[in-house]
Design a protein around this motif. Structure first.
Motif: not given
Length: 235
Positions: A138, A108, A140-141, A106
């Motif tokens: 994620n 990212a 909002s990455y 996980n």
């Protein structure tokens, strides 16, 4: 193109470390001469400083020390992979990215960095799959959204690329990078008015930034070059 990489070594929680100013130069000197005597945070800060200076071998040595201390820390492998990538040691980079993902599926930023590796080799489909994975983890990455847009542009999918940059803009980070890459996409797509507007936005944003870095200087030169090309076409 200016793909976005992980910019700062991180701790186990995934947050950026505090800036170099939190440590004295004596501590930072000790980090390279006596790394075993310093805490993890200072080692990561010093590794970042060395990498930014282009002293990749020293940065890798410091990250080696961290990995020896914490062999199951995915973030340290990811950071070392990035330094290997920056120094051109591609096989070592991908090995570290793979290890980071195995240790933390996980993480990212590891998918984003591995995607950049694939993109550098021209393996754009594999790159897109990893950017997708980073965004799934994620949403909002912003770096992954920008990089996904660049890759779609490289594939000639200009409309989809613009959509990715529009989403990235809504996230409120790296605005100059977004305007620059979206402008370049409009430019290649033949929408010169939108390209001109985004190039100007990028330069305005860069001029308003309080700090100047090598990355921002490179971006400014790149945007000015693209704008000059565009004006020559329009002229």
């Amino acid at each position: 193109m200016n793909r976005q990489y992980l910019q700062a070594p991180q701790d186990n929680s995934g947050h950026s470390q505090c800036p170099q100013g939190n440590f004295s130069w004596h501590q930072l000197y000790l980090a390279s001469s006596e790394p075993k005597s310093l805490p993890d945070k200072c080692l990561r800060t010093c590794a970042r400083s060395k990498a930014q200076q282009g002293d990749y071998s020293e940065a890798i040595a410091l990250l080696n020390q961290l990995i020896t201390r914490h062999p199951d820390n995915a973030i340290d492998y990811n950071n070392r992979g990035l330094v290997f990538f920056q120094s051109g040691e591609m096989l070592s980079a991908i090995a570290d990215y793979q290890t980071a993902i195995e240790l933390d599926p996980n993480l990212a930023s590891a998918y984003n960095n591995r995607a950049n590796y694939y993109a550098a080799l021209g393996e754009l489909t594999a790159a897109l799959a990893d950017y997708d994975q980073a965004i799934d983890i994620n949403p909002s990455y912003v770096r992954a959204w920008i990089n996904r847009g660049i890759t779609l542009r490289d594939l000639g999918e200009y409309e989809q690329a613009i959509e990715n940059f529009d989403i990235a803009e809504l996230l409120g980070q790296l605005q100059a990078n977004i305007y620059a890459e979206r402008g370049r996409t409009y430019h290649l797509w033949g929408d010169w008015n939108c390209a001109f507007a985004d190039y100007r936005r990028a330069l305005k944003q860069l001029s308003e930034d309080d700090t100047t870095t090598k990355a921002s200087d490179r971006l400014r030169v790149q945007v000015e070059t693209w704008l000059h090309q565009l004006l020559n076409i329009r002229g």
